[in-house]
Design an enzyme around this catalytic site. Structure first.
Site, PDB file in Angstrom:
ATOM      1  CE1 TYR A 125       2.517   3.566  15.851  1.00 48.37           C
ATOM      2  CE2 TYR A 125       4.347   5.018  15.347  1.00 48.37           C
ATOM      3  CZ  TYR A 125       3.067   4.697  15.199  1.00 48.37           C
ATOM      4  OH  TYR A 125       2.348   5.295  14.230  1.00 48.37           O
ATOM      5  CG  PHE A 412       5.972  -2.078   5.570  1.00 43.99           C
ATOM      6  CD1 PHE A 412       5.047  -1.802   6.561  1.00 43.99           C
ATOM      7  CD2 PHE A 412       7.061  -2.579   5.978  1.00 43.99           C
ATOM      8  CE1 PHE A 412       5.387  -2.408   8.024  1.00 43.99           C
ATOM      9  CE2 PHE A 412       7.337  -3.106   7.182  1.00 43.99           C
ATOM     10  CZ  PHE A 412       6.258  -2.985   8.145  1.00 43.99           C
TER      11      PHE A 412
END
Length: 412
Positions: A125, A412
């Site tokens: 990322y 999450f």
């Protein structure tokens, strides 16, 4: 063979089973029907991107619509999640196309100045401008070797065992009282509380169902803890592990009471914690801090999407007036010179300027420093932030800091 011919489309509710199958393949886990239903309960198909190969789901990336607490503010933040590509479709550029499209769409919508994620592999990322902003502390505590100070309980207080899913209003009341000041916390509506507290047997790894305890006073709940226990015995007797999920306390007395409770559960010899802050107060309460077995792990990764809005939205720990020269090859509207000014109250403005540059960096470094845990000065020492005006790095690093470390509490 590349993936340029594979269309990427917005997902639909009907895609969920295929998306779940893909993620199970990518993360080497077969989801039970219950897991699939629980995870599907928070799925937002309109924020889902599907790489569609002849009607099959070959890749996927999504986001949840939630708020994130940052220094001095609560912001809408795209909670990026459910990212993966089938093994048969790797190295074709599908992930790059999905992540770049997602960021451009978040920017174009104009609602969320930052995006946040947990990284399965951290090197992925950074390519898209995400900086590691929220490290966390993990602890494996030898419970018989640590003691807390002996303090009397608060007058009229009590501890009450609960089933977490049955007391969501009480848990939510405490959480919401504190959320605005706890950097790294995400918003939880009823749907998200049920997701966070879901207690799927296949995910317990041999431990018990989830337990909860409320700390209450005459004025209502002031804190709670959620945990489960992995029972075990050895030749010397009981050897259970208390697996602490979450500890939330509104004041020091409640904090001590909850941790004293967790560290003295009968038949347990270890307590493990995976979501603590780097400045977790427990480190400064116990008599044997080495026995906390503390290690540092990565947590939240931040991507600045709308640079002037993101930098102006958070508060600053000290006055600052600095010109930043920022490079963002993906969201080029973030590139250029920006004057960031914050007053003694922490309120800030961020506007374009042609004034001489004080500091130069990429958008990744600003993301890393955004939650106040990673000093700009450390990035300067690494050579990724360049100081062009003497003393600019010191003053900016002080301003970007915060009085408490971020506390990532949930994946999450």
């Amino acid at each position: 063979m590349d993936g340029t011919g594979t269309p990427i489309r917005v997902g639909t509710a009907e895609d969920w089973d295929a998306i779940s199958d893909l993620l199970g393949n990518v993360f080497h886990h077969t989801a039970s029907p219950e897991e699939r239903d629980v995870e599907g309960s928070v799925f937002e198909p309109e924020r889902s991107l599907v790489a569609d190969d002849a009607g099959g789901v070959a890749g996927h990336a999504a986001a949840y619509t939630r708020e994130l607490t940052v220094p001095g503010a609560v912001l809408p933040a795209a909670h990026v999640t459910l990212v993966g590509v089938l093994p048969t479709h790797r190295r074709r550029g599908l992930l790059t196309r999905m992540m770049q499209r997602q960021l451009r769409e978040i920017a174009a919508a104009g609602r969320e100045p930052v995006a946040v994620l947990w990284a399965s592999e951290t090197k992925i990322y950074q390519r898209f401008g995400y900086g590691h902003a929220g490290p966390r502390l993990r602890m494996t505590i030898t419970t018989r070797e640590v003691r807390l100070p002996e303090t009397p309980p608060a007058a009229g207080s009590r501890m009450r065992m609960v089933r977490p899913l049955e007391v969501i209003p009480e848990l939510s009341k405490v959480y919401e009282q504190l959320r605005a000041t706890r950097t790294g916390w995400s918003s939880r509506d009823e749907r998200w509380w049920r997701f966070v507290l879901s207690d799927i047997e296949s995910q317990r790894e041999g431990a018990t169902a989830q337990y909860g305890v409320l700390h209450e006073t005459a004025d209502g709940p002031t804190g709670y803890a959620i945990w489960r226990v992995k029972g075990d015995w050895n030749d010397q007797g009981p050897d259970a592990e208390v697996r602490v999920r979450e500890v939330v306390a509104a004041d020091p007395a409640t904090y001590r009471a909850l941790w004293r409770f967790l560290l003295t559960i009968d038949l347990a010899r270890t307590a493990s914690v995976h979501f603590a802050a780097l400045d977790e107060p427990l480190q400064y309460l116990v008599d044997e801090p080495r026995r906390l077995g503390a290690t540092v792990a990565d947590g939240l990764w931040i991507r600045i999407v709308d640079l002037p809005r993101a930098l102006a939205a958070r508060s600053y720990a000290a006055p600052v007036d600095v010109v930043l020269d920022v490079t963002d090859p993906l969201l080029t509207e973030n590139s250029g010179r920006w004057r960031l000014t914050a007053d003694a109250s922490g309120s800030a403005t961020c506007t374009r300027t042609e004034d001489p540059v004080d500091l130069a960096c990429t958008v990744l470094e600003l993301g890393a420093a955004y939650l106040g845990a990673v000093p700009l000065a450390a990035l300067g020492a690494a050579g990724t932030v360049r100081e062009l005006t003497p003393d600019a790095l010191r003053t900016a690093s002080t301003a970007f800091g915060w009085h408490r470390m971020p506390n990532p509490t949930e994946v999450f």
